[in-house]
Motif scaffolding. Structure first.
Motif, PDB file in Angstrom:
ATOM      1  N   TRP A 106       0.878  -1.191  -0.008  1.00 32.42           N
ATOM      2  CA  TRP A 106      -0.079   0.073   0.099  1.00 32.42           C
ATOM      3  C   TRP A 106       1.027   1.365   0.061  1.00 32.42           C
ATOM      4  N   LEU A 107       0.809   1.804  -1.084  1.00 31.22           N
ATOM      5  CA  LEU A 107       1.463   3.320  -1.322  1.00 31.22           C
ATOM      6  C   LEU A 107       0.652   4.379  -0.893  1.00 31.22           C
ATOM      7  N   PRO A 108       0.375   5.099   0.050  1.00 37.00           N
ATOM      8  CA  PRO A 108      -0.344   6.202   0.530  1.00 37.00           C
ATOM      9  C   PRO A 108      -0.147   7.297  -0.322  1.00 37.00           C
ATOM     10  N   ALA A 109      -1.039   8.214  -0.796  1.00 30.10           N
ATOM     11  CA  ALA A 109      -0.789   9.164  -1.573  1.00 30.10           C
ATOM     12  C   ALA A 109       0.144  10.297  -1.404  1.00 30.10           C
ATOM     13  N   LYS A 110       0.199  10.509  -0.153  1.00 32.31           N
ATOM     14  CA  LYS A 110       1.068  11.703   0.465  1.00 32.31           C
ATOM     15  C   LYS A 110       2.480  11.145   0.744  1.00 32.31           C
ATOM     16  N   HIS A 111       2.749  10.184   0.951  1.00 30.06           N
ATOM     17  CA  HIS A 111       4.187   9.408   1.158  1.00 30.06           C
ATOM     18  C   HIS A 111       4.469   8.457   0.123  1.00 30.06           C
ATOM     19  N   SER A 112       5.159   9.112  -0.888  1.00 27.58           N
ATOM     20  CA  SER A 112       5.490   8.494  -2.216  1.00 27.58           C
ATOM     21  C   SER A 112       6.621   7.367  -2.117  1.00 27.58           C
ATOM     22  N   LYS A 113       7.416   7.612  -1.130  1.00 26.77           N
ATOM     23  CA  LYS A 113       8.722   6.873  -0.817  1.00 26.77           C
ATOM     24  C   LYS A 113       8.402   5.889   0.270  1.00 26.77           C
ATOM     25  N   ARG A 114       7.377   5.981   0.801  1.00 28.82           N
ATOM     26  CA  ARG A 114       7.045   5.001   2.134  1.00 28.82           C
ATOM     27  C   ARG A 114       5.929   4.191   1.653  1.00 28.82           C
ATOM     28  N   TYR A 115       5.785   2.845   1.809  1.00 24.34           N
ATOM     29  CA  TYR A 115       4.772   1.949   1.730  1.00 24.34           C
ATOM     30  C   TYR A 115       4.725   0.786   2.878  1.00 24.34           C
ATOM     31  N   PHE A 116       3.413   0.151   2.725  1.00 27.91           N
ATOM     32  CA  PHE A 116       3.266  -0.829   3.683  1.00 27.91           C
ATOM     33  C   PHE A 116       3.067  -2.156   2.817  1.00 27.91           C
ATOM     34  N   HIS A 117       3.830  -3.383   3.420  1.00 24.96           N
ATOM     35  CA  HIS A 117       3.597  -4.551   2.602  1.00 24.96           C
ATOM     36  C   HIS A 117       3.195  -5.582   3.779  1.00 24.96           C
ATOM     37  N   LEU A 118       2.338  -6.493   2.837  1.00 22.67           N
ATOM     38  CA  LEU A 118       1.698  -7.826   3.531  1.00 22.67           C
ATOM     39  C   LEU A 118       2.085  -8.834   2.420  1.00 22.67           C
ATOM     40  N   THR A 119       2.237  -9.993   3.131  1.00 24.47           N
ATOM     41  CA  THR A 119       2.488 -11.304   2.107  1.00 24.47           C
ATOM     42  C   THR A 119       0.974 -11.540   1.803  1.00 24.47           C
ATOM     43  N   TRP A 120       0.815 -12.818   0.824  1.00 29.55           N
ATOM     44  CA  TRP A 120      -0.337 -13.133   0.686  1.00 29.55           C
ATOM     45  C   TRP A 120      -0.929 -13.720   1.748  1.00 29.55           C
ATOM     46  N   GLU A 121      -0.405 -14.381   2.455  1.00 26.23           N
ATOM     47  CA  GLU A 121      -0.788 -15.118   3.700  1.00 26.23           C
ATOM     48  C   GLU A 121      -1.256 -14.071   4.841  1.00 26.23           C
ATOM     49  N   GLN A 122      -0.639 -13.048   5.083  1.00 23.23           N
ATOM     50  CA  GLN A 122      -1.258 -11.953   5.806  1.00 23.23           C
ATOM     51  C   GLN A 122      -2.382 -11.199   5.351  1.00 23.23           C
ATOM     52  N   VAL A 123      -2.539 -11.209   3.967  1.00 28.01           N
ATOM     53  CA  VAL A 123      -3.880 -10.492   3.382  1.00 28.01           C
ATOM     54  C   VAL A 123      -4.903 -11.560   3.583  1.00 28.01           C
ATOM     55  N   ALA A 124      -4.841 -12.756   3.420  1.00 31.36           N
ATOM     56  CA  ALA A 124      -5.824 -13.828   3.850  1.00 31.36           C
ATOM     57  C   ALA A 124      -6.420 -13.904   5.046  1.00 31.36           C
ATOM     58  N   LYS A 125      -5.373 -13.729   6.184  1.00 32.07           N
ATOM     59  CA  LYS A 125      -5.595 -13.485   7.363  1.00 32.07           C
ATOM     60  C   LYS A 125      -6.131 -12.250   7.820  1.00 32.07           C
ATOM     61  N   VAL A 126      -6.034 -11.153   7.197  1.00 34.36           N
ATOM     62  CA  VAL A 126      -6.724  -9.858   7.403  1.00 34.36           C
ATOM     63  C   VAL A 126      -8.156 -10.073   7.143  1.00 34.36           C
ATOM     64  N   PHE A 127      -8.396 -10.369   5.872  1.00 33.94           N
ATOM     65  CA  PHE A 127      -9.744 -10.761   5.171  1.00 33.94           C
ATOM     66  C   PHE A 127     -10.408 -11.535   6.076  1.00 33.94           C
ATOM     67  N   ARG A 128      -9.871 -12.764   6.499  1.00 37.21           N
ATOM     68  CA  ARG A 128     -10.681 -13.660   7.513  1.00 37.21           C
ATOM     69  C   ARG A 128     -10.894 -12.900   8.610  1.00 37.21           C
ATOM     70  N   GLU A 129     -10.127 -12.243   9.519  1.00 42.54           N
ATOM     71  CA  GLU A 129     -10.211 -11.595  10.945  1.00 42.54           C
ATOM     72  C   GLU A 129     -11.105 -10.243  10.690  1.00 42.54           C
ATOM     73  N   GLN A 130     -10.823  -9.480   9.882  1.00 41.38           N
ATOM     74  CA  GLN A 130     -11.647  -8.338   9.723  1.00 41.38           C
ATOM     75  C   GLN A 130     -12.604  -7.924   8.521  1.00 41.38           C
ATOM     76  N   GLY A 131     -12.618  -8.899   7.871  1.00 41.15           N
ATOM     77  CA  GLY A 131     -13.456  -8.744   6.525  1.00 41.15           C
ATOM     78  C   GLY A 131     -14.906  -9.007   6.726  1.00 41.15           C
ATOM     79  N   ARG A 132     -16.017  -8.736   6.049  1.00 39.88           N
ATOM     80  CA  ARG A 132     -17.248  -8.894   6.328  1.00 39.88           C
ATOM     81  C   ARG A 132     -17.649  -9.986   5.251  1.00 39.88           C
ATOM     82  N   GLU A 133     -18.211 -11.354   5.796  1.00 42.64           N
ATOM     83  CA  GLU A 133     -18.476 -12.360   4.903  1.00 42.64           C
ATOM     84  C   GLU A 133     -19.763 -12.262   4.286  1.00 42.64           C
TER      85      GLU A 133
END
Length: 70
Positions: A42-69
């Motif tokens: 994720w590259l925020p609009a106001k921070h062109s050099k800074r970004y946040f990284h998630l592996t695909w396993e972390q993405v799946a966990k976020v969706f399972r724990e925080q997403g709406r089914e």
């Protein structure tokens, strides 16, 4: 409620070239989501050099724990 818009800059299987989504709300860029073989950034609009990284396993966990089914 904000009107969200997502644009795909390139459409192809994720390989050596990343796929980038520009995410907008009310015609204002929130940031960019960059998908690659290793995960997503994720590259925020106001921070062109800074970004946040998630592996695909972390993405799946976020969706399972925080997403709406549906």
């Amino acid at each position: 409620m904000a009107k969200h818009e997502v644009r795909l800059e390139i459409e192809m299987p994720v390989g050596k070239k990343d796929t980038i989504f520009t995410v907008m709300a009310d015609k204002r860029t929130l940031g960019r989501l960059r998908a690659s073989q290793g995960g997503v950034d994720w590259l925020p609009a106001k921070h062109s050099k800074r970004y946040f990284h998630l592996t695909w396993e972390q993405v799946a966990k976020v969706f399972r724990e925080q997403g709406r089914e549906y």
